[in-house]
Design an enzyme around this catalytic site. Structure first.
Site, PDB file in Angstrom:
ATOM      1  N   LYS A 263       1.290  -1.096  -0.079  1.00  0.00           N
ATOM      2  CA  LYS A 263       0.095   0.014  -0.214  1.00  0.00           C
ATOM      3  C   LYS A 263       0.642   1.161  -0.106  1.00  0.00           C
ATOM      4  CE  LYS A 263      -2.626   1.727   3.478  1.00  0.00           C
ATOM      5  NZ  LYS A 263      -2.384   3.169   3.513  1.00  0.00           N
TER       6      LYS A 263
ATOM      7  N   ASP B 236      -3.448   4.047  -1.715  1.00  0.00           N
ATOM      8  CA  ASP B 236      -4.310   5.162  -0.877  1.00  0.00           C
ATOM      9  C   ASP B 236      -4.235   6.056  -0.433  1.00  0.00           C
ATOM     10  OD1 ASP B 236      -6.307   5.123   1.444  1.00  0.00           O
ATOM     11  OD2 ASP B 236      -4.293   4.517   2.763  1.00  0.00           O
TER      12      ASP B 236
ATOM     13  N   LYS C 144      -7.393   7.857  -0.078  1.00  0.00           N
ATOM     14  CA  LYS C 144      -7.881   8.616   0.365  1.00  0.00           C
ATOM     15  C   LYS C 144      -9.164   9.884   0.030  1.00  0.00           C
ATOM     16  CE  LYS C 144      -7.372   6.507   4.966  1.00  0.00           C
ATOM     17  NZ  LYS C 144      -5.771   5.824   4.285  1.00  0.00           N
TER      18      LYS C 144
ATOM     19  N   HIS D 117     -10.991  13.291  -0.738  1.00  0.00           N
ATOM     20  CA  HIS D 117     -12.121  13.596  -0.331  1.00  0.00           C
ATOM     21  C   HIS D 117     -12.515  14.970  -1.134  1.00  0.00           C
ATOM     22  CE1 HIS D 117     -14.688  13.887   3.833  1.00  0.00           C
ATOM     23  NE2 HIS D 117     -15.678  14.171   2.645  1.00  0.00           N
ATOM     24  N   ASP D 118     -13.802  14.980  -1.957  1.00  0.00           N
ATOM     25  CA  ASP D 118     -14.031  16.901  -2.336  1.00  0.00           C
ATOM     26  C   ASP D 118     -14.672  16.599  -3.210  1.00  0.00           C
ATOM     27  OD1 ASP D 118     -13.243  19.161  -3.738  1.00  0.00           O
ATOM     28  OD2 ASP D 118     -10.678  18.557  -3.184  1.00  0.00           O
ATOM     29  N   ILE D 119     -15.257  17.520  -3.810  1.00  0.00           N
ATOM     30  CA  ILE D 119     -16.664  17.115  -4.889  1.00  0.00           C
ATOM     31  C   ILE D 119     -16.426  16.627  -5.263  1.00  0.00           C
ATOM     32  CG2 ILE D 119     -17.051  19.782  -3.895  1.00  0.00           C
ATOM     33  CD1 ILE D 119     -15.436  20.488  -6.436  1.00  0.00           C
TER      34      ILE D 119
ATOM     35  N   THR E 298     -10.613   3.628  11.047  1.00  0.00           N
ATOM     36  CA  THR E 298      -9.839   3.294  12.340  1.00  0.00           C
ATOM     37  C   THR E 298      -9.721   3.412  13.828  1.00  0.00           C
ATOM     38  OG1 THR E 298      -8.148   2.266  11.262  1.00  0.00           O
ATOM     39  CG2 THR E 298      -9.648   0.733  10.899  1.00  0.00           C
TER      40      THR E 298
ATOM     41  N   ARG F 223      -3.636  -5.728  14.363  1.00  0.00           N
ATOM     42  CA  ARG F 223      -2.959  -5.599  15.345  1.00  0.00           C
ATOM     43  C   ARG F 223      -2.662  -7.287  15.638  1.00  0.00           C
ATOM     44  NH1 ARG F 223      -2.191  -2.163  13.635  1.00  0.00           N
ATOM     45  NH2 ARG F 223      -1.289   0.099  14.229  1.00  0.00           N
TER      46      ARG F 223
ATOM     47  N   ARG G  37       2.797  -0.403  11.004  1.00  0.00           N
ATOM     48  CA  ARG G  37       3.759  -0.799  11.490  1.00  0.00           C
ATOM     49  C   ARG G  37       4.502  -2.168  12.306  1.00  0.00           C
ATOM     50  NH1 ARG G  37       0.716   4.379  13.726  1.00  0.00           N
ATOM     51  NH2 ARG G  37      -0.558   3.326  13.807  1.00  0.00           N
TER      52      ARG G  37
HETATM   53  O1  LIG Z   1      -7.304   3.163   3.731  1.00  0.00           O
HETATM   54  C1  LIG Z   1      -6.516   2.519   4.653  1.00  0.00           C
HETATM   55  O2  LIG Z   1      -5.579   2.020   4.888  1.00  0.00           O
HETATM   56  C2  LIG Z   1      -6.597   2.876   6.355  1.00  0.00           C
HETATM   57  C3  LIG Z   1      -8.330   3.519   6.306  1.00  0.00           C
HETATM   58  C4  LIG Z   1      -8.120   3.248   8.122  1.00  0.00           C
HETATM   59  O3  LIG Z   1      -9.424   3.799   8.470  1.00  0.00           O
HETATM   60  N1  LIG Z   1      -7.621   3.117   8.957  1.00  0.00           N
HETATM   61  C5  LIG Z   1      -6.127   2.956   8.415  1.00  0.00           C
HETATM   62  O4  LIG Z   1      -5.245   2.557   9.246  1.00  0.00           O
HETATM   63  N2  LIG Z   1      -5.545   3.200   7.894  1.00  0.00           N
HETATM   64  C6  LIG Z   1      -4.191   2.787   6.275  1.00  0.00           C
HETATM   65  O5  LIG Z   1      -4.006   1.838   7.145  1.00  0.00           O
HETATM   66  C7  LIG Z   1      -2.606   1.517   7.818  1.00  0.00           C
HETATM   67  C8  LIG Z   1      -2.520   0.826   8.751  1.00  0.00           C
HETATM   68  O6  LIG Z   1      -1.167   0.921   9.805  1.00  0.00           O
HETATM   69  P1  LIG Z   1      -0.432   0.550  10.739  1.00  0.00           P
HETATM   70  O7  LIG Z   1      -1.586   1.287  11.504  1.00  0.00           O
HETATM   71  O8  LIG Z   1       0.574   0.941  10.896  1.00  0.00           O
HETATM   72  O9  LIG Z   1      -0.980  -0.766  10.856  1.00  0.00           O
HETATM   73  C9  LIG Z   1      -1.775   3.135   7.478  1.00  0.00           C
HETATM   74  O10 LIG Z   1      -1.460   2.877   6.354  1.00  0.00           O
HETATM   75  C10 LIG Z   1      -3.980   3.324   7.578  1.00  0.00           C
HETATM   76  O11 LIG Z   1      -3.409   5.014   6.058  1.00  0.00           O
END
Ligand SMILES: O=C(O)c1cc(=O)[nH]c(=O)n1[C@@H]1O[C@H](COP(=O)(O)O)[C@@H](O)[C@H]1O
Length: 236
Positions: A33, A60, A62, A64-66, A124, A186, A216
């Site tokens: 990603k 990714d 994300k 978010h706009d018009i 999340t 996790r 991470r």
């Molecule tokens: O779209 C995503 O991937 C995403 C959506 C979401 O709601 N939460 C979320 O953590 N992510 C992505 O998922 C990855 C999670 O990374 P870690 O928390 O390091 O495992 C990050 O790159 C976030 O940008």
């Protein structure tokens, strides 16, 4: 290994050198990603590098706009021939529909496969308390996530991003064809960091996720290879 083609590893690093080092170190990762941090830093160069190594790509950004602006962004992104692309469901129905069409158009113009367009339901990192008190959303969190996923489905999107805690309900309501991607995953031995609604990788897959996004716990581990191996083994 069986489970590990369902894991998308988040390349959340600041520059190309760091990204290449991780890609080379984690040779058996097949799906990466590229998110806001890295793409803002390197631009499409990172996508070329991943493609030259035959990797699948989740771009990714994300959006978010018009409607007109997200459509343009999706058209441009789709030309890169990426596998997955994200937009926020809260951009609204018109934006979601315009994005869906634009992704098809962009891919056709470039002669590549269109990406699967998936909608962020609720990040999340947001807790039920924050949804109510900060965002002032008067719905229960699972209901809000579900409504966003259903709106995305109605608008023609291919799937949604949700936390592992909502994935069972979303799977039940949205059917087998709808792609459900879960970040906020996790292993028991990893730090939660800023993630609020997590489950373990095997719990998330059992609950119905098609893919897990993990950053991470692997990339910031003292030994990323070992962490990747450990997660893959826990899934098999
Ligand atoms: O779209 C995503 O991937 C995403 C959506 C979401 O709601 N939460 C979320 O953590 N992510 C992505 O998922 C990855 C999670 O990374 P870690 O928390 O390091 O495992 C990050 O790159 C976030 O940008």
């Amino acid at each position: 290994m069986m489970g590990n083609d369902k894991i998308i590893v988040a390349l959340d690093v600041p520059d190309l050198e760091g990204a290449i080092a991780l890609i080379d170190k984690l040779e058996s990762v097949s799906f990466w990603k590229v998110g806001l941090e890295l793409f803002t830093s390197t631009g499409p160069q990172i996508l070329e590098i991943l493609k030259s190594r035959q990797k699948r790509i989740f771009l990714d950004l994300k959006f978010h706009d018009i409607p007109n602006t997200v459509a343009g962004a999706c058209r441009s992104s789709a030309r890169y021939g990426v596998d997955l692309l994200t937009i926020h469901a809260t951009a609204g129905k018109d934006a979601l529909k315009a994005a869906t069409e634009a992704a098809q158009t962009g891919a056709a113009q470039a002669g590549v496969q269109p990406p699967k367009l998936i909608a962020i339901t609720l990040l999340t990192s947001i807790s039920a308390r924050q949804l109510a008190f900060d965002l002032k959303i008067p719905l229960e969190l699972p209901e809000f996530a579900l409504e966003m996923a259903l709106m995305a489905k109605e608008s023609g999107l291919d799937g949604a991003v949700c936390s592992p805690q909502e994935v069972a309900q979303l799977r039940q309501t949205s059917g087998d064809e709808f792609l459900l991607v879960c970040p906020g995953v996790r292993p028991t031995w990893a730090d939660k960091g800023d993630q609020k609604r997590s489950l373990t990788p095997s719990q998330a897959l059992q609950a119905g996720a098609n893919y897990l996004v993990i950053g991470r716990p692997i990339t910031a581990a003292p030994d990323p290879e070992l962490a990747w191996k450990r997660i893959s083994e826990e899934l098999n």
